[in-house]
Design a protein around this motif. Structure first.
Motif, PDB file in Angstrom:
ATOM      1  N   VAL A  22     -33.297 -41.616 -30.299  1.00  0.00           N
ATOM      2  CA  VAL A  22     -34.676 -41.295 -30.468  1.00  0.00           C
ATOM      3  C   VAL A  22     -35.298 -42.319 -31.161  1.00  0.00           C
ATOM      4  O   VAL A  22     -34.937 -43.007 -32.220  1.00  0.00           O
ATOM      5  CB  VAL A  22     -34.630 -40.171 -31.453  1.00  0.00           C
ATOM      6  N   TRP A  23     -36.267 -42.954 -30.646  1.00  0.00           N
ATOM      7  CA  TRP A  23     -36.867 -44.308 -30.890  1.00  0.00           C
ATOM      8  C   TRP A  23     -38.319 -43.744 -30.895  1.00  0.00           C
ATOM      9  O   TRP A  23     -38.787 -42.754 -30.307  1.00  0.00           O
ATOM     10  CB  TRP A  23     -36.714 -45.166 -29.833  1.00  0.00           C
ATOM     11  N   SER A  24     -39.083 -44.539 -31.709  1.00  0.00           N
ATOM     12  CA  SER A  24     -40.816 -44.558 -31.648  1.00  0.00           C
ATOM     13  C   SER A  24     -41.768 -45.479 -30.868  1.00  0.00           C
ATOM     14  O   SER A  24     -41.366 -46.675 -31.237  1.00  0.00           O
ATOM     15  CB  SER A  24     -41.082 -44.522 -33.282  1.00  0.00           C
ATOM     16  N   ILE A  25     -42.365 -44.967 -30.275  1.00  0.00           N
ATOM     17  CA  ILE A  25     -43.360 -45.576 -29.542  1.00  0.00           C
ATOM     18  C   ILE A  25     -44.552 -45.998 -30.673  1.00  0.00           C
ATOM     19  O   ILE A  25     -44.943 -44.912 -31.033  1.00  0.00           O
ATOM     20  CB  ILE A  25     -43.935 -45.171 -28.215  1.00  0.00           C
ATOM     21  N   PRO A  26     -44.751 -47.024 -30.649  1.00  0.00           N
ATOM     22  CA  PRO A  26     -45.909 -47.539 -31.938  1.00  0.00           C
ATOM     23  C   PRO A  26     -47.174 -46.845 -31.699  1.00  0.00           C
ATOM     24  O   PRO A  26     -47.706 -46.892 -30.554  1.00  0.00           O
ATOM     25  CB  PRO A  26     -45.960 -48.808 -31.940  1.00  0.00           C
ATOM     26  N   ALA A  27     -48.033 -46.680 -32.652  1.00  0.00           N
ATOM     27  CA  ALA A  27     -49.438 -46.306 -32.211  1.00  0.00           C
ATOM     28  C   ALA A  27     -50.046 -47.434 -31.542  1.00  0.00           C
ATOM     29  O   ALA A  27     -49.963 -48.531 -31.836  1.00  0.00           O
ATOM     30  CB  ALA A  27     -50.048 -45.985 -33.620  1.00  0.00           C
ATOM     31  N   ARG A  28     -51.105 -47.026 -30.775  1.00  0.00           N
ATOM     32  CA  ARG A  28     -51.862 -47.847 -29.897  1.00  0.00           C
ATOM     33  C   ARG A  28     -50.976 -48.996 -29.254  1.00  0.00           C
ATOM     34  O   ARG A  28     -51.126 -50.214 -29.466  1.00  0.00           O
ATOM     35  CB  ARG A  28     -52.825 -48.551 -30.836  1.00  0.00           C
TER      36      ARG A  28
END
Length: 529
Positions: free
Chosen positions: A515-521
């Motif tokens: 589970v990884w996060s795509i950064p904002a914008r």
């Protein structure tokens, strides 16, 4: 006292309810589909459901390369070419460029020799021509020919020659733009000469440059009147059909391995309706419906595709989606095997999300571009996606690489527009197929259009998968990617964000459980091999 205690209890209960509601709303923002703070969005690829085949991503050489390719220092020319065409990486795995796979060569109309008398005040928009009043000059367009070779050397294998105007020696008014009206700036008596000219250019570039134009595009944005400012001419559908038939025979007689590409509609809605341009729209039906008087779909050398430009159809999400659905629906109705190619776009619009004026090397216009590309690919089923001018000297959102407005030297600037296109072009290569996917939030294109956009592609042998995610939101979004039929995989993330060093930059490795996060914008591409 009892009433006071009761009020205190009620006040505490109200605060608890408001706190829970606030937490719920906050948690809704943590993923694109809501849930609790521990939730994440699961994207499940469905490789067995295949949509269109992707052929290419590209851009054009208008107009700057005539000066840059001829006059600028070699090191700077090579840097620009690397940004556009390179598929190599440095020692840290950072791509050197965006690996464009197609390149558009502008066959000029010759307005450059007329200077200010050309009716084109900006000399950068005037173009050389191979055909002059004295005959052919195959030494012309030197700067553009340099970029042709630079593209080929870096692995580009698909080339299109396009003409905005017939040569001035053939036009009605002796200019590379129209004097007005809806019909072509070319007499019917010169149709044959124009077809000869195009065939001769194809033949010469093949023989002298070693490059075969896969496609020839004789008409550009025929709905506009083109009365000055840059090279161009309107065209009626009947004129397009007549010249296309003549050019088909010329290509046949010269045994050229080039297909005719039509008709570069100025807006996507002109592909399926006339709108306010009677006799110049409805290109799908006009040219590929066998019952049409302008039918050319049975010619030996016609490319089985229809080309249009995404300009002025991206402002407002309803327009953005419905126009592209209209293209898809009309193709299905007329000829379901016909491909759609989006052959030109830059950020011309002025709306609440973007303004065409003003150079902006940052992430905001890049995210807008990501939304347009996504919708062209996933709603209209575009098989190719191509930017307008690859190299811009202007204070405008029209370039991938920017330069100083100097014909001989200057600084070179990459942009987030460049790298955002690279999140698609560097990884999705000729023959890849767009595939179905499921989102755990079950959001439709209408519901996600201003949030997180996700599209997926595969190599035909299922040995490689590419997922492109465009996060337009101001929050990070946790993601997990699954693939039907694969219990395990290894993948790599490549990211473009507002950070100055985040330009298609390699990030963490992942597997099916990550589970990884795509950064904002930001825009992130997942590559699974």
């Amino acid at each position: 006292m009892k009433n006071k205690n009761l009020y205190n209890v009620l006040a505490i209960l109200l605060l608890l309810v408001l706190s829970i509601a606030a937490c719920s709303n906050s948690n809704d923002d943590l993923s694109d589909g809501g849930g609790t703070s521990s939730d994440y969005l699961t994207i499940t690829l469905k490789p067995s459901t295949v949509y269109q085949t992707i052929h290419s991503f590209g851009a054009s050489d208008a107009w700057s390369t005539q000066f840059v390719g001829k006059n600028w220092p070699l090191a700077k020319r090579n840097q620009i070419a690397d940004y556009l065409f390179s598929s190599e990486t440095d020692d840290n795995g950072q791509p050197k460029g965006i690996g464009l796979s197609t390149w558009r060569f502008n066959i000029g109309g010759g307005s450059d020799v007329q200077g200010s008398d050309s009716g084109i005040s900006d000399e950068w928009r005037r173009a050389e021509s191979f055909l002059t009043s004295s005959g052919y000059n195959w030494d012309a367009q030197e700067g553009q020919r340099w970029f042709l070779q630079a593209a080929k050397e870096r692995g580009v294998n698909e080339f299109t020659a396009f003409s905005n105007s017939p040569p001035i020696v053939l036009t009605k008014n002796g200019k590379a733009h129209s004097s007005g009206g809806s019909s072509a700036n070319l007499d019917a008596a010169n149709y044959n000469s124009y077809a000869d000219f195009l065939a001769n250019v194809i033949e010469n570039i093949r023989d002298n440059e070693g490059i075969t134009f896969n496609y020839i595009s004789p008409f550009n944005e025929p709905q506009w009147d083109w009365t000055g400012g840059q090279e161009g001419t309107p065209w009626l559908n009947s004129e397009i059909a007549a010249i296309t038939k003549i050019l088909d025979s010329k290509i046949e007689s010269k045994n050229l391995n080039t297909k005719i590409e039509i008709a570069e509609s100025a807006q996507l809605n002109y592909l399926y309706e006339d709108s306010n341009k009677s006799g110049r729209g409805s290109h799908i039906q006009e040219f590929f419906d066998a019952s049409s008087s302008n039918y050319v779909g049975d010619l030996n050398n016609i490319a089985h595709k229809i080309c249009g430009h995404s300009y002025y159809t991206t402002s407002g999400n309803t327009t953005l989606i419905n126009t592209r659905q209209g293209v898809k629906d009309q193709i299905q109705q007329t000829d379901s095997s016909l491909e759609f190619w989006m052959s030109e776009y830059c950020l011309l619009e002025n709306n609440s999300q973007v303004e065409g004026n003003g150079r902006d090397l940052g992430i905001d216009p890049a995210l807008y571009l990501g939304k347009v590309i996504h919708t062209d690919l996933t709603v209209a089923n575009a098989s190719s996606w191509q930017w307008w001018i690859a190299v811009s000297p202007y204070d405008y959102k029209d370039g991938l690489v920017y330069i100083d407005e100097n014909k001989f030297d200057g600084e070179v600037y990459d942009s987030k527009l460049l790298w955002a296109l690279g999140n698609y072009s560097y990884f999705i290569k000729e023959g890849y197929q767009r595939i179905n996917l499921n989102r755990s939030d079950n959001k439709s294109i209408e519901q996600s259009i201003d949030g997180l956009l996700v599209s997926a592609y595969k190599k035909p042998d299922d040995s490689k998968y590419v997922v492109v995610l465009v996060n337009q939101r101001t929050i990070d979004i946790p993601i997990n990617v699954k693939i039907d039929g694969k219990s395990n995989y290894s993948g790599k993330l490549y990211q473009t964000s507002a950070e100055s060093t985040d330009n298609l930059s390699p990030k963490e490795s992942i597997d099916n459980s990550t589970v990884w996060s795509i950064p904002a914008r930001s825009i992130v591409t997942v590559v699974v091999e």
